[in-house]
Design a protein around this motif. Structure first.
Motif, mmCIF file in Angstrom:
data_model
loop_
_atom_site.group_PDB
_atom_site.id
_atom_site.type_symbol
_atom_site.label_atom_id
_atom_site.label_comp_id
_atom_site.label_asym_id
_atom_site.label_seq_id
_atom_site.Cartn_x
_atom_site.Cartn_y
_atom_site.Cartn_z
ATOM 1 N N TRP A 3 56.229 116.428 33.184
ATOM 2 C CA TRP A 3 57.357 115.405 33.576
ATOM 3 C C TRP A 3 56.547 114.448 34.263
ATOM 4 N N VAL A 36 65.608 124.623 26.008
ATOM 5 C CA VAL A 36 65.015 124.066 24.837
ATOM 6 C C VAL A 36 64.250 125.254 24.070
ATOM 7 N N TYR A 61 69.631 120.969 19.255
ATOM 8 C CA TYR A 61 69.506 120.773 20.950
ATOM 9 C C TYR A 61 70.789 120.366 21.383
ATOM 10 N N GLU A 96 70.307 116.514 29.063
ATOM 11 C CA GLU A 96 69.018 115.850 29.407
ATOM 12 C C GLU A 96 68.416 115.479 27.951
ATOM 13 N N TYR A 97 68.687 115.863 26.811
ATOM 14 C CA TYR A 97 67.992 115.683 25.645
ATOM 15 C C TYR A 97 68.044 114.269 25.241
ATOM 16 N N GLU A 98 66.889 113.461 24.947
ATOM 17 C CA GLU A 98 66.802 112.173 24.468
ATOM 18 C C GLU A 98 66.457 112.200 23.091
ATOM 19 N N ILE A 119 72.666 119.977 25.265
ATOM 20 C CA ILE A 119 71.643 119.754 26.354
ATOM 21 C C ILE A 119 71.773 118.344 26.905
ATOM 22 N N VAL A 121 65.869 123.283 31.903
ATOM 23 C CA VAL A 121 66.137 122.788 30.871
ATOM 24 C C VAL A 121 65.105 123.085 29.886
ATOM 25 N N SER A 122 63.911 122.991 30.166
ATOM 26 C CA SER A 122 62.824 123.507 29.196
ATOM 27 C C SER A 122 62.992 124.956 28.687
ATOM 28 N N LEU A 136 64.259 120.365 35.379
ATOM 29 C CA LEU A 136 63.585 120.262 34.122
ATOM 30 C C LEU A 136 63.128 121.609 33.698
ATOM 31 N N SER A 167 61.332 111.964 33.368
ATOM 32 C CA SER A 167 61.225 112.346 32.112
ATOM 33 C C SER A 167 60.337 113.636 31.570
ATOM 34 N N LEU A 170 62.984 114.771 27.062
ATOM 35 C CA LEU A 170 64.350 115.143 28.164
ATOM 36 C C LEU A 170 64.140 114.142 29.465
#
Length: 363
Positions: free
Chosen positions: A190, A154, A108, A113-115, A111, A150-151, A147, A67, A135
């Motif tokens: 993370w 974001v 978002y 990985e977006y949670e 994406i 991914v950031s 990650l 995460s 994420l």
């Protein structure tokens, strides 16, 4: 009863007992590799399977994720701040949280990985929202770079959204509009969603006795705990099952012998051709036979020469005995046979020449 143990659902009975309380005796069944007899079947550890837990599983899947949280701060301009927003159980906070969460899902979108988002605080001006973007990604050796990328996505999405969702002519295209100059994307952090790394999880699932036989491998974007008996993995430590079987007393390779090869090594990866070995052995035997033949020829010649010398010596001894000579004594052959030299004067002949001469006068 009888040494059984409760696993939360049923009694796990020791060998020789069965029943809902392990109260009944049954023929003893030997479960291998740490398995336990539950009265009906062997309960195997995660690394083994089979009627007696005698077979090694091909792999154990590890569902481990990582995460990441991205700290973001935005300023909402089309809502007014109130003290009720400080109370997360209040109606005002719940309504604002619902509106904010739904709009962030739209921003978002795309994406994988977006949670979701978590509001950390709400402040005056109009409403300053400090929140975390959550994420989640599958663990890989390169999870940090994944990650990080991914950031960056974001950051790009929220900055573009706050530039687009602004109040124009006293109207907002969405439920919330923002001050584009006040958007701030801060730290990214993370953590593993587990108390231990995947390799440690593999060892824990294998158990202390077999921990040294398992290691981590990735296949089809999934982490797997594999052994030297597993097939289809990239690691050079896995055995080629065409050359090996797996030990029933643990995940170790038992090398095979085929019609053409002998296999050896920790993973049976070293093969020796039987024909090559037979050829080398045959050549060695042939060389040995040649050496034996040569030695035999030299031995025969030596024995014949020894017999010839022995015969000569015996003949000389025989001749000496016939001539009355003591074997081993030294004899002057010339004197023994009266062989005189040229200057030899025989005294008897000299005296015979003086016989008959007158006797000298004596006064």
């Amino acid at each position: 009863m009888n040494g059984g143990s409760w696993n939360g659902e049923i009694c796990l009975c020791p060998n020789g007992f069965t029943g809902d309380r392990c109260q009944n005796r049954v023929p003893t069944v030997a479960c291998q590799n740490g398995g336990m007899w539950d009265g009906l079947k062997c309960q195997c550890t995660s690394l083994f399977h089979g009627p007696r837990c005698e077979e090694v599983v091909d792999s154990i899947e590890i569902d481990n994720t990582v995460s990441a949280t991205v700290e973001v701060s935005v300023t909402v301009t089309n809502h007014n701040y109130s003290e009720e927003l400080q109370n997360k159980t209040s109606k005002e906070f719940k309504e604002f949280n619902k509106t904010f969460t739904e709009q962030m899902e739209h921003i978002y979108d795309g994406i994988p990985e977006y949670e979701g988002v978590v509001i950390n605080s709400l402040r005056k001006g109009s409403i300053v929202v400090d929140y975390d973007v959550i994420l989640k990604a599958k663990y890989t050796d390169k999870y940090e770079s994944v990650l990080q990328n991914v950031s960056s996505t974001v950051r790009e999405k929220i900055e573009n959204a706050t530039k687009y969702y602004i109040v124009t002519n006293n109207s907002c295209p969405e439920s919330l509009c923002f001050n584009s100059s006040a958007t701030n994307v801060q730290n990214t952090s993370w953590i593993l969603n587990s108390s231990m790394f995947p390799s440690e999880q593999c060892q824990k699932q294998a158990g202390e006795e077999y921990a040294k036989y398992v290691f981590l491998e990735s296949k089809d974007n999934k982490l797997q705990c594999v052994t030297a008996c597993s097939t289809g993995y990239k690691t050079p430590w896995t055995a080629t099952m065409a050359n090996a079987n797996c030990s029933r007393s643990g995940p170790q390779c038992i090398c095979l012998t085929t019609d053409t090869h002998w296999y050896s090594g920790e993973t049976c990866d070293r093969g020796i051709q039987k024909s090559l070995v037979y050829g080398l052995v045959g050549a060695g035997v042939a060389v040995l036979l040649v050496i034996l033949v040569v030695l035999s020829v030299f031995s025969m010649r030596f024995r014949r020469e020894a017999k010839r010398q022995t015969f000569k010596v015996s003949q000389m001894q025989k001749w000496n005995e016939e001539e009355g000579k003591t074997p081993g004594a030294v004899h002057n052959v010339g004197f023994d046979h009266n062989e005189e030299g040229e200057n030899y004067v025989h005294l008897d002949s000299m005296y015979s020449n003086f016989e008959g001469l007158p006797t000298p006068y004596k006064p």
